[in-house]
Write a protein that holds these residues in place. Structure first.
Motif, PDB file in Angstrom:
ATOM      1  N   UNK A 138       0.848  -1.198   0.000  1.00 29.06           N
ATOM      2  CA  UNK A 138       0.000   0.000   0.000  1.00 29.06           C
ATOM      3  C   UNK A 138       0.879   1.241   0.000  1.00 29.06           C
ATOM      4  N   UNK A 139       0.408   2.315  -0.607  1.00 33.62           N
ATOM      5  CA  UNK A 139       1.237   3.531  -0.660  1.00 33.62           C
ATOM      6  C   UNK A 139       1.375   4.163   0.729  1.00 33.62           C
ATOM      7  N   UNK A 140       2.416   4.955   0.870  1.00 32.89           N
ATOM      8  CA  UNK A 140       2.659   5.652   2.131  1.00 32.89           C
ATOM      9  C   UNK A 140       1.545   6.677   2.377  1.00 32.89           C
ATOM     10  N   UNK A 141       1.320   6.974   3.620  1.00 33.98           N
ATOM     11  CA  UNK A 141       0.228   7.908   3.938  1.00 33.98           C
ATOM     12  C   UNK A 141       0.542   9.321   3.469  1.00 33.98           C
ATOM     13  N   UNK A 142      -0.506  10.101   3.338  1.00 30.89           N
ATOM     14  CA  UNK A 142      -0.362  11.507   2.982  1.00 30.89           C
ATOM     15  C   UNK A 142      -0.073  12.292   4.256  1.00 30.89           C
ATOM     16  N   UNK A 143       1.171  12.723   4.374  1.00 30.50           N
ATOM     17  CA  UNK A 143       1.572  13.427   5.598  1.00 30.50           C
ATOM     18  C   UNK A 143       0.847  14.757   5.723  1.00 30.50           C
ATOM     19  N   UNK A 144       0.575  15.399   4.616  1.00 25.63           N
ATOM     20  CA  UNK A 144      -0.129  16.681   4.681  1.00 25.63           C
ATOM     21  C   UNK A 144      -1.512  16.505   5.300  1.00 25.63           C
ATOM     22  N   UNK A 145      -2.188  15.415   4.938  1.00 23.54           N
ATOM     23  CA  UNK A 145      -3.511  15.164   5.526  1.00 23.54           C
ATOM     24  C   UNK A 145      -3.404  14.906   7.024  1.00 23.54           C
ATOM     25  N   UNK A 146      -2.376  14.154   7.398  1.00 24.49           N
ATOM     26  CA  UNK A 146      -2.191  13.861   8.825  1.00 24.49           C
ATOM     27  C   UNK A 146      -1.902  15.140   9.595  1.00 24.49           C
ATOM     28  N   UNK A 147      -1.021  15.983   9.028  1.00 25.91           N
ATOM     29  CA  UNK A 147      -0.720  17.245   9.701  1.00 25.91           C
ATOM     30  C   UNK A 147      -1.948  18.140   9.772  1.00 25.91           C
ATOM     31  N   UNK A 148      -2.717  18.161   8.687  1.00 25.15           N
ATOM     32  CA  UNK A 148      -3.938  18.968   8.674  1.00 25.15           C
ATOM     33  C   UNK A 148      -4.920  18.453   9.719  1.00 25.15           C
ATOM     34  N   UNK A 149      -5.005  17.127   9.851  1.00 19.61           N
ATOM     35  CA  UNK A 149      -5.876  16.540  10.871  1.00 19.61           C
ATOM     36  C   UNK A 149      -5.446  16.979  12.265  1.00 19.61           C
ATOM     37  N   UNK A 150      -4.143  16.965  12.502  1.00 19.19           N
ATOM     38  CA  UNK A 150      -3.623  17.390  13.808  1.00 19.19           C
ATOM     39  C   UNK A 150      -3.917  18.870  14.025  1.00 19.19           C
ATOM     40  N   UNK A 151      -3.730  19.684  12.988  1.00 17.89           N
ATOM     41  CA  UNK A 151      -4.046  21.113  13.107  1.00 17.89           C
ATOM     42  C   UNK A 151      -5.528  21.324  13.399  1.00 17.89           C
ATOM     43  N   UNK A 152      -6.387  20.562  12.681  1.00 15.74           N
ATOM     44  CA  UNK A 152      -7.839  20.688  12.901  1.00 15.74           C
ATOM     45  C   UNK A 152      -8.223  20.294  14.321  1.00 15.74           C
ATOM     46  N   UNK A 153      -7.632  19.207  14.805  1.00 15.29           N
ATOM     47  CA  UNK A 153      -7.917  18.778  16.178  1.00 15.29           C
ATOM     48  C   UNK A 153      -7.442  19.835  17.162  1.00 15.29           C
ATOM     49  N   UNK A 154      -6.253  20.386  16.924  1.00  9.30           N
ATOM     50  CA  UNK A 154      -5.738  21.450  17.794  1.00  9.30           C
ATOM     51  C   UNK A 154      -6.639  22.670  17.773  1.00  9.30           C
ATOM     52  N   UNK A 155      -7.080  23.061  16.569  1.00  5.27           N
ATOM     53  CA  UNK A 155      -7.977  24.217  16.459  1.00  5.27           C
ATOM     54  C   UNK A 155      -9.293  23.946  17.177  1.00  5.27           C
TER      55      UNK A 155
END
Length: 190
Positions: A66-83
């Motif tokens: 399987x392809x590697x995860x999209x780090x940008x999505x993961x970071x965005x998820x973390x930013x959204x959770x933080x916000x």
């Protein structure tokens, strides 16, 4: 596809474990992949203390290509959770401030109501004292009126007695005058 986040607060991998990520690499990795990249070593099938962010652990084990995860999505998820956490914290602070304001307003209203109740109680006590004084004055006035009535009755009795004495005196004087006015022949001479 499932992704896991290795966090110092959730759990740390043993630095001497061969399956642990190397220093300087990202902690967000695709589990179970036998990636050929030197930065991402392969992890055991059941890593300890892992928080699964997406999907299930079996997704990684079933598909090693399987392809590697999209780090940008993961970071965005973390930013959204933080916000979201920050907005909830701000909302909680606003609710606390509003609650404190309501408590202060209610406390002020209770104090004003207590003050009004004390004033009303004092006014009622003063009214009771005035009523008691008025009752005492009314009783004294009634006693004076009774005394005046008794004196008036006594004065009426004295007046009747005086009239009776005056009638007798008048009758005596009239009879003596009549006796003096008798005929000259019956008069006594000196």
């Amino acid at each position: 596809m499932a992704y896991a986040l290795f966090s110092p607060t959730v759990g740390q991998l043993d630095p001497f474990d061969e399956a642990a990520p190397a220093r300087g690499t990202s902690h967000l990795t695709k589990l179970g992949s036998a990636a050929a990249t030197p930065d991402v070593p392969a992890l055991p099938s059941k890593p300890p203390r892992v928080v699964w962010l997406f999907g299930d652990q079996n997704d990684f084990l079933d598909d090693p290509d399987a392809p590697l995860p999209s780090w940008l999505c993961a970071f965005q998820l973390i930013r959204d959770v933080g916000a979201k956490l920050r907005s909830e914290r701000d909302r909680a602070r606003a609710i606390i401030q509003q609650s404190q304001s309501v408590i202060q307003t209610t406390t002020a209203r209770v104090k004003k109501a207590d003050l009004r109740a004390e004033v009303a109680a004092t006014s009622a006590a003063i009214a009771v004292l005035r009523a008691d004084r008025a009752e005492v004055r009314a009783r004294l006035a009634e006693e004076r009126a009774q005394q005046a009535e008794d004196q008036a009755r006594a004065a009426q009795g004295d007046e009747k007695e005086a009239q009776l004495v005056l009638r007798r005196l008048h009758a005596d004087l009239t009879s003596k005058r009549d006796g003096l006015m008798m005929a000259p022949e019956q008069a006594v001479r000196f």
